[in-house]
Design a protein around this motif. Structure first.
Motif, PDB file in Angstrom:
ATOM      1  N   PRO A  52       0.783  -1.315   0.112  1.00  0.00           N
ATOM      2  CA  PRO A  52      -0.058   0.072   0.042  1.00  0.00           C
ATOM      3  C   PRO A  52       0.774   1.432  -0.170  1.00  0.00           C
ATOM      4  CG  PRO A  52      -0.731  -1.463   1.740  1.00  0.00           C
ATOM      5  CD  PRO A  52       0.600  -2.135   1.046  1.00  0.00           C
ATOM      6  N   ALA A  53       0.360   2.319  -0.820  1.00  0.00           N
ATOM      7  CA  ALA A  53       1.338   3.488  -0.835  1.00  0.00           C
ATOM      8  C   ALA A  53       1.530   4.177   0.762  1.00  0.00           C
ATOM      9  CB  ALA A  53       0.121   4.557  -1.677  1.00  0.00           C
ATOM     10  N   GLN A  54       0.453   4.094   1.513  1.00  0.00           N
ATOM     11  CA  GLN A  54       0.677   4.771   2.863  1.00  0.00           C
ATOM     12  C   GLN A  54       1.806   4.011   3.428  1.00  0.00           C
ATOM     13  OE1 GLN A  54      -2.803   4.291   5.435  1.00  0.00           O
ATOM     14  NE2 GLN A  54      -2.071   5.611   6.789  1.00  0.00           N
ATOM     15  N   LEU A  55       1.932   2.532   3.448  1.00  0.00           N
ATOM     16  CA  LEU A  55       3.048   1.956   4.107  1.00  0.00           C
ATOM     17  C   LEU A  55       4.347   2.296   3.485  1.00  0.00           C
ATOM     18  CD1 LEU A  55       4.157  -0.074   5.932  1.00  0.00           C
ATOM     19  CD2 LEU A  55       3.636  -1.829   4.233  1.00  0.00           C
ATOM     20  N   ARG A  56       4.309   2.556   2.050  1.00  0.00           N
ATOM     21  CA  ARG A  56       5.448   3.018   1.221  1.00  0.00           C
ATOM     22  C   ARG A  56       5.995   4.260   1.830  1.00  0.00           C
ATOM     23  NH1 ARG A  56       5.474   1.260  -4.833  1.00  0.00           N
ATOM     24  NH2 ARG A  56       4.356  -0.929  -4.734  1.00  0.00           N
ATOM     25  N   GLU A  57       5.168   4.896   2.123  1.00  0.00           N
ATOM     26  CA  GLU A  57       5.566   6.445   2.468  1.00  0.00           C
ATOM     27  C   GLU A  57       5.851   6.329   3.655  1.00  0.00           C
ATOM     28  OE1 GLU A  57       2.020   9.148   2.247  1.00  0.00           O
ATOM     29  OE2 GLU A  57       1.737   8.791   0.076  1.00  0.00           O
ATOM     30  N   LYS A  58       5.521   5.597   4.613  1.00  0.00           N
ATOM     31  CA  LYS A  58       6.060   5.228   6.186  1.00  0.00           C
ATOM     32  C   LYS A  58       7.742   4.765   6.135  1.00  0.00           C
ATOM     33  CE  LYS A  58       2.119   4.366   8.903  1.00  0.00           C
ATOM     34  NZ  LYS A  58       1.368   3.162   9.734  1.00  0.00           N
ATOM     35  N   LEU A  59       7.680   3.929   5.260  1.00  0.00           N
ATOM     36  CA  LEU A  59       8.961   3.084   5.134  1.00  0.00           C
ATOM     37  C   LEU A  59      10.049   4.046   4.855  1.00  0.00           C
ATOM     38  CD1 LEU A  59       7.724  -0.093   3.534  1.00  0.00           C
ATOM     39  CD2 LEU A  59       8.667  -0.039   5.923  1.00  0.00           C
ATOM     40  N   ASN A  60       9.662   4.908   3.589  1.00  0.00           N
ATOM     41  CA  ASN A  60      10.506   5.832   3.374  1.00  0.00           C
ATOM     42  C   ASN A  60      10.888   6.907   4.008  1.00  0.00           C
ATOM     43  OD1 ASN A  60      11.381   4.883   0.417  1.00  0.00           O
ATOM     44  ND2 ASN A  60       9.187   5.422  -0.217  1.00  0.00           N
ATOM     45  N   GLY A  61       9.884   7.114   4.756  1.00  0.00           N
ATOM     46  CA  GLY A  61      10.010   8.156   5.805  1.00  0.00           C
ATOM     47  C   GLY A  61      11.053   7.932   7.040  1.00  0.00           C
ATOM     48  N   ILE A  62      11.049   6.704   7.509  1.00  0.00           N
ATOM     49  CA  ILE A  62      11.996   6.096   8.247  1.00  0.00           C
ATOM     50  C   ILE A  62      13.280   6.311   7.937  1.00  0.00           C
ATOM     51  CG2 ILE A  62      12.483   3.970   9.568  1.00  0.00           C
ATOM     52  CD1 ILE A  62       9.529   3.286   9.631  1.00  0.00           C
ATOM     53  N   VAL A  63      13.678   5.619   6.769  1.00  0.00           N
ATOM     54  CA  VAL A  63      14.929   5.550   6.127  1.00  0.00           C
ATOM     55  C   VAL A  63      15.423   7.022   5.997  1.00  0.00           C
ATOM     56  CG1 VAL A  63      16.326   4.983   4.335  1.00  0.00           C
ATOM     57  CG2 VAL A  63      14.636   3.391   5.291  1.00  0.00           C
ATOM     58  N   ALA A  64      14.700   7.945   5.393  1.00  0.00           N
ATOM     59  CA  ALA A  64      14.992   9.340   5.358  1.00  0.00           C
ATOM     60  C   ALA A  64      15.243  10.120   6.397  1.00  0.00           C
ATOM     61  CB  ALA A  64      13.862  10.066   4.580  1.00  0.00           C
ATOM     62  N   LYS A  65      14.686   9.616   7.515  1.00  0.00           N
ATOM     63  CA  LYS A  65      14.993  10.337   8.956  1.00  0.00           C
ATOM     64  C   LYS A  65      16.262  10.223   9.402  1.00  0.00           C
ATOM     65  CE  LYS A  65      12.334   8.858  12.301  1.00  0.00           C
ATOM     66  NZ  LYS A  65      11.561   8.384  13.329  1.00  0.00           N
ATOM     67  N   TYR A  66      16.826   9.104   8.921  1.00  0.00           N
ATOM     68  CA  TYR A  66      18.256   8.749   9.274  1.00  0.00           C
ATOM     69  C   TYR A  66      19.424   8.986   8.351  1.00  0.00           C
ATOM     70  CZ  TYR A  66      15.972   6.623  13.288  1.00  0.00           C
ATOM     71  OH  TYR A  66      15.083   6.559  14.275  1.00  0.00           O
ATOM     72  N   ILE A  67      19.115   9.143   7.029  1.00  0.00           N
ATOM     73  CA  ILE A  67      19.926   9.051   5.800  1.00  0.00           C
ATOM     74  C   ILE A  67      19.703  10.622   4.992  1.00  0.00           C
ATOM     75  CG2 ILE A  67      20.778   7.960   3.861  1.00  0.00           C
ATOM     76  CD1 ILE A  67      21.182   6.412   6.463  1.00  0.00           C
ATOM     77  N   PRO A  68      20.636  11.643   5.345  1.00  0.00           N
ATOM     78  CA  PRO A  68      20.347  12.848   4.714  1.00  0.00           C
ATOM     79  C   PRO A  68      20.286  12.684   3.225  1.00  0.00           C
ATOM     80  CG  PRO A  68      21.819  13.060   6.548  1.00  0.00           C
ATOM     81  CD  PRO A  68      21.465  11.428   6.291  1.00  0.00           C
ATOM     82  N   GLY A  69      19.431  13.203   2.468  1.00  0.00           N
ATOM     83  CA  GLY A  69      19.611  13.011   1.032  1.00  0.00           C
ATOM     84  C   GLY A  69      18.952  11.889   0.428  1.00  0.00           C
ATOM     85  N   TYR A  70      18.275  10.721   1.225  1.00  0.00           N
ATOM     86  CA  TYR A  70      17.787   9.768   0.810  1.00  0.00           C
ATOM     87  C   TYR A  70      16.594   9.866  -0.061  1.00  0.00           C
ATOM     88  CZ  TYR A  70      15.274   5.306   0.634  1.00  0.00           C
ATOM     89  OH  TYR A  70      14.541   4.034   0.190  1.00  0.00           O
ATOM     90  N   GLU A  71      16.763   9.193  -1.424  1.00  0.00           N
ATOM     91  CA  GLU A  71      15.679   9.489  -2.096  1.00  0.00           C
ATOM     92  C   GLU A  71      14.755   8.141  -2.063  1.00  0.00           C
ATOM     93  OE1 GLU A  71      16.737  10.858  -6.087  1.00  0.00           O
ATOM     94  OE2 GLU A  71      18.298  12.086  -5.346  1.00  0.00           O
ATOM     95  N   SER A  72      13.404   8.579  -2.091  1.00  0.00           N
ATOM     96  CA  SER A  72      12.583   7.416  -2.089  1.00  0.00           C
ATOM     97  C   SER A  72      12.533   6.396  -3.051  1.00  0.00           C
ATOM     98  CB  SER A  72      11.132   7.872  -1.944  1.00  0.00           C
ATOM     99  OG  SER A  72      10.953   8.736  -0.909  1.00  0.00           O
ATOM    100  N   SER A  73      12.758   5.238  -3.087  1.00  0.00           N
ATOM    101  CA  SER A  73      12.839   4.144  -3.920  1.00  0.00           C
ATOM    102  C   SER A  73      11.367   3.777  -4.461  1.00  0.00           C
ATOM    103  CB  SER A  73      12.977   2.877  -3.327  1.00  0.00           C
ATOM    104  OG  SER A  73      12.981   1.594  -4.224  1.00  0.00           O
ATOM    105  N   LEU A  74      11.330   3.633  -5.809  1.00  0.00           N
ATOM    106  CA  LEU A  74      10.109   3.586  -6.435  1.00  0.00           C
ATOM    107  C   LEU A  74       9.925   2.356  -7.140  1.00  0.00           C
ATOM    108  CD1 LEU A  74       9.675   7.238  -8.274  1.00  0.00           C
ATOM    109  CD2 LEU A  74       8.525   6.229  -6.312  1.00  0.00           C
ATOM    110  N   GLN A  75      11.104   1.477  -6.806  1.00  0.00           N
ATOM    111  CA  GLN A  75      11.082   0.132  -7.610  1.00  0.00           C
ATOM    112  C   GLN A  75       9.900  -0.769  -6.709  1.00  0.00           C
ATOM    113  OE1 GLN A  75      14.884  -0.911  -6.237  1.00  0.00           O
ATOM    114  NE2 GLN A  75      16.006   0.161  -7.811  1.00  0.00           N
ATOM    115  N   GLU A  76       9.578  -1.894  -7.750  1.00  0.00           N
ATOM    116  CA  GLU A  76       8.604  -2.749  -6.961  1.00  0.00           C
ATOM    117  C   GLU A  76       9.261  -4.057  -7.302  1.00  0.00           C
ATOM    118  OE1 GLU A  76       4.844  -1.923  -8.767  1.00  0.00           O
ATOM    119  OE2 GLU A  76       4.642  -0.092  -7.839  1.00  0.00           O
TER     120      GLU A  76
END
Length: 76
Positions: A52-76
């Motif tokens: 689900p898109a909402q879960l993807r956003e949560k996951l990307n947000g967690i990683v981005a919180k700790y990794i400056p400049g992290y770009e969300s993965s759009l891979q499936e």
């Protein structure tokens, strides 16, 4: 990307905490960890097509919180 052990541990703890609540996908109750794969070399999240898109956003947000400049993965 050079990921500090503290940041890696923090990311893994937050990802694990998402499994405390089940999510519904196509009528089935699943743990969040069944929708993605987290890799550190190279750093990325790989999502299942039904994640689900909402879960993807949560996951990307967690990683981005700790990794400056992290770009969300759009891979499936």
């Amino acid at each position: 990307m050079n990921l500090s052990p503290n940041h890696l541990q923090a990311i893994q703890q937050e990802l694990a905490s998402l499994d405390n609540d089940l999510i519904e996908i196509n009528g089935q109750q699943l743990r969040a960890s069944q929708c993605y794969h987290f890799e550190t070399d190279p750093l990325h999240l790989l999502f299942n097509t039904n994640c689900p898109a909402q879960l993807r956003e949560k996951l990307n947000g967690i990683v981005a919180k700790y990794i400056p400049g992290y770009e969300s993965s759009l891979q499936e």
